[in-house]
Design a protein around this motif. Structure first.
Motif, PDB file in Angstrom:
ATOM      1  N   TYR A  72       4.377  22.150 115.734  1.00 28.82           N
ATOM      2  CA  TYR A  72       5.770  22.540 115.514  1.00 28.82           C
ATOM      3  C   TYR A  72       5.831  23.940 114.915  1.00 28.82           C
ATOM      4  O   TYR A  72       6.599  24.798 115.364  1.00 28.82           O
ATOM      5  N   LEU A  73       4.978  24.199 113.902  1.00 30.14           N
ATOM      6  CA  LEU A  73       4.952  25.514 113.269  1.00 30.14           C
ATOM      7  C   LEU A  73       4.472  26.587 114.242  1.00 30.14           C
ATOM      8  O   LEU A  73       4.954  27.722 114.211  1.00 30.14           O
ATOM      9  N   LEU A  74       3.545  26.250 115.131  1.00 30.61           N
ATOM     10  CA  LEU A  74       3.094  27.183 116.154  1.00 30.61           C
ATOM     11  C   LEU A  74       4.263  27.607 117.036  1.00 30.61           C
ATOM     12  O   LEU A  74       4.431  28.787 117.363  1.00 30.61           O
ATOM     13  N   GLY A  75       5.107  26.644 117.429  1.00 29.41           N
ATOM     14  CA  GLY A  75       6.279  26.974 118.227  1.00 29.41           C
ATOM     15  C   GLY A  75       7.232  27.890 117.485  1.00 29.41           C
ATOM     16  O   GLY A  75       7.747  28.870 118.048  1.00 29.41           O
ATOM     17  N   LEU A  76       7.475  27.602 116.205  1.00 33.24           N
ATOM     18  CA  LEU A  76       8.343  28.465 115.406  1.00 33.24           C
ATOM     19  C   LEU A  76       7.761  29.870 115.278  1.00 33.24           C
ATOM     20  O   LEU A  76       8.481  30.869 115.382  1.00 33.24           O
ATOM     21  N   LEU A  78       5.650  31.469 117.304  1.00 33.98           N
ATOM     22  CA  LEU A  78       5.716  32.213 118.561  1.00 33.98           C
ATOM     23  C   LEU A  78       7.132  32.690 118.852  1.00 33.98           C
ATOM     24  O   LEU A  78       7.325  33.702 119.528  1.00 33.98           O
ATOM     25  N   GLY A  79       8.122  31.991 118.310  1.00 35.46           N
ATOM     26  CA  GLY A  79       9.499  32.406 118.522  1.00 35.46           C
ATOM     27  C   GLY A  79       9.978  33.419 117.506  1.00 35.46           C
ATOM     28  O   GLY A  79      10.195  34.592 117.827  1.00 35.46           O
ATOM     29  N   ASP A  80      10.120  33.006 116.263  1.00 40.68           N
ATOM     30  CA  ASP A  80      10.739  33.854 115.236  1.00 40.68           C
ATOM     31  C   ASP A  80       9.802  34.191 114.084  1.00 40.68           C
ATOM     32  O   ASP A  80      10.269  34.522 112.990  1.00 40.68           O
ATOM     33  N   GLY A  81       8.507  34.128 114.296  1.00 39.83           N
ATOM     34  CA  GLY A  81       7.584  34.374 113.202  1.00 39.83           C
ATOM     35  C   GLY A  81       6.722  35.608 113.379  1.00 39.83           C
ATOM     36  O   GLY A  81       6.619  36.163 114.474  1.00 39.83           O
ATOM     37  N   CYS A  82       6.117  36.031 112.301  1.00 39.49           N
ATOM     38  CA  CYS A  82       5.146  37.130 112.355  1.00 39.49           C
ATOM     39  C   CYS A  82       4.132  36.932 111.236  1.00 39.49           C
ATOM     40  O   CYS A  82       4.411  36.271 110.233  1.00 39.49           O
ATOM     41  N   ILE A  98       8.699  33.421 108.755  1.00 37.46           N
ATOM     42  CA  ILE A  98       9.563  32.894 109.809  1.00 37.46           C
ATOM     43  C   ILE A  98      11.010  33.044 109.359  1.00 37.46           C
ATOM     44  O   ILE A  98      11.354  32.678 108.225  1.00 37.46           O
ATOM     45  N   ILE A  99      11.842  33.597 110.227  1.00 33.13           N
ATOM     46  CA  ILE A  99      13.245  33.842 109.908  1.00 33.13           C
ATOM     47  C   ILE A  99      14.096  32.697 110.459  1.00 33.13           C
ATOM     48  O   ILE A  99      13.982  32.322 111.623  1.00 33.13           O
ATOM     49  N   GLY A 179       9.480  23.151 118.316  1.00 31.67           N
ATOM     50  CA  GLY A 179       9.377  24.392 117.543  1.00 31.67           C
ATOM     51  C   GLY A 179       9.878  25.587 118.325  1.00 31.67           C
ATOM     52  O   GLY A 179      10.579  26.456 117.790  1.00 31.67           O
ATOM     53  N   LEU A 180       9.514  25.667 119.603  1.00 29.64           N
ATOM     54  CA  LEU A 180       9.970  26.780 120.437  1.00 29.64           C
ATOM     55  C   LEU A 180      11.489  26.767 120.590  1.00 29.64           C
ATOM     56  O   LEU A 180      12.145  27.813 120.494  1.00 29.64           O
ATOM     57  N   LEU A 181      12.077  25.586 120.842  1.00 27.75           N
ATOM     58  CA  LEU A 181      13.521  25.503 121.006  1.00 27.75           C
ATOM     59  C   LEU A 181      14.266  25.739 119.699  1.00 27.75           C
ATOM     60  O   LEU A 181      15.371  26.290 119.692  1.00 27.75           O
ATOM     61  N   HIS A 182      13.685  25.335 118.579  1.00 28.97           N
ATOM     62  CA  HIS A 182      14.321  25.597 117.300  1.00 28.97           C
ATOM     63  C   HIS A 182      14.292  27.084 116.949  1.00 28.97           C
ATOM     64  O   HIS A 182      15.109  27.543 116.155  1.00 28.97           O
TER      65      HIS A 182
END
Length: 259
Positions: A72-76, A78-82, A98-99, A179-182
């Motif tokens: 789940y965190l991996l998805g987040l 890849l989307g909004d994290g750095c 993560i924002i 995670g990606l969709l969130h």
């Protein structure tokens, strides 16, 4: 996972001028492992000692992290994290940030819980920003847990999962998709007008959209959907749409609207 001797032989092949593909064929190690080793060496990240607490530093790796929380965190991420380096390079400390928008307090809580589950010994901070919060955590091991980190924006560089990440995503695809969709997705009611002799009629139905400018990240998303048998289509250059009733119902089982 490969032992230290295999890694050293692999890097020696790269030093001889071989391409990643050629070196991979000769050594038997995967290309994703080669890229990870090469990046870690260029970034000055020394291999951790076998007794390190990181679940990915020991050889072979241990499985102490919560796999559902991690994917789940991996998805987040890849989307909004750095991930960026913190302080002195010699300390090799990294910050995962993560924002999350203020409009989604449930998402903020889930992101915080996932980060704590993956690195329970490290403090997770929630920093207020304009209209959003930054959820961050410092650790020496984010580079091990997320080898996709690198210079520049994600869409400007290759994003490829390591072999062990691919196995986790395969086994825990719902958490990865969630995670990606969130992070870069939305669930909404689509309104459609149908002309008829008696007057236009309006229909509405739920759908999911996932928007990301990285071809690689969109490919990871659609491959996870394919793995679960969830139908999708390319809506435009950067957006994946899930609109069939049975596909939306399947996503609703483990994703649902943000809250």
């Amino acid at each position: 996972m490969y032992d230290t001797r295999t890694r050293e032989r692999a890097l020696a092949l790269l030093d001889q001028g071989l391409t990643v593909s050629e070196a991979s064929r000769r050594s038997g190690a995967s290309r994703s492992a080669f890229r990870e080793w090469h990046f870690r060496r260029c970034a000055g990240i020394a291999p951790a000692a076998p007794k390190a607490e990181c679940p990915r530093c020991s050889i072979p790796p241990t499985e102490r992290e919560d796999p559902t929380a991690y994917t789940y965190l991996l998805g987040l991420y890849l989307g909004d994290g750095c991930i960026s380096r913190v302080g002195d390079r010699k300390k090799r400390v990294w910050s995962l940030r993560i924002i999350c928008a203020d409009a989604w307090p449930g998402l903020i809580a889930e992101c915080t819980a996932a980060m704590r589950a993956v690195r329970p010994a490290n403090k997770v901070r929630i920093v207020p920003k304009q209209g959003c919060v930054e959820i961050n955590c410092y650790s020496k091991h984010w580079a091990c847990l997320f080898p996709q980190l690198g210079e520049g924006k994600k869409h400007s560089r290759r994003i490829e999962l390591a072999d062990w990440q691919q196995r986790l995503v395969h086994d825990h695809a719902p958490a990865f998709i969630r995670g990606l969709l969130h992070s870069d997705g939305t669930r909404f009611l689509n309104h459609v007008r149908r002309p008829s002799p008696s007057g236009d009629r309006w229909y509405e139905y739920p759908r999911y959209n996932f928007t990301n400018v990285s071809d690689d990240i969109r490919d990871l998303f659609t491959r996870a959907l394919d793995h679960l048998g969830i139908a999708w289509r390319q809506m435009n250059k950067v957006t994946i749409s899930v609109a069939r009733a049975e596909a939306v119902a399947r996503l609703d089982e483990f994703v649902g609207p943000k809250y």
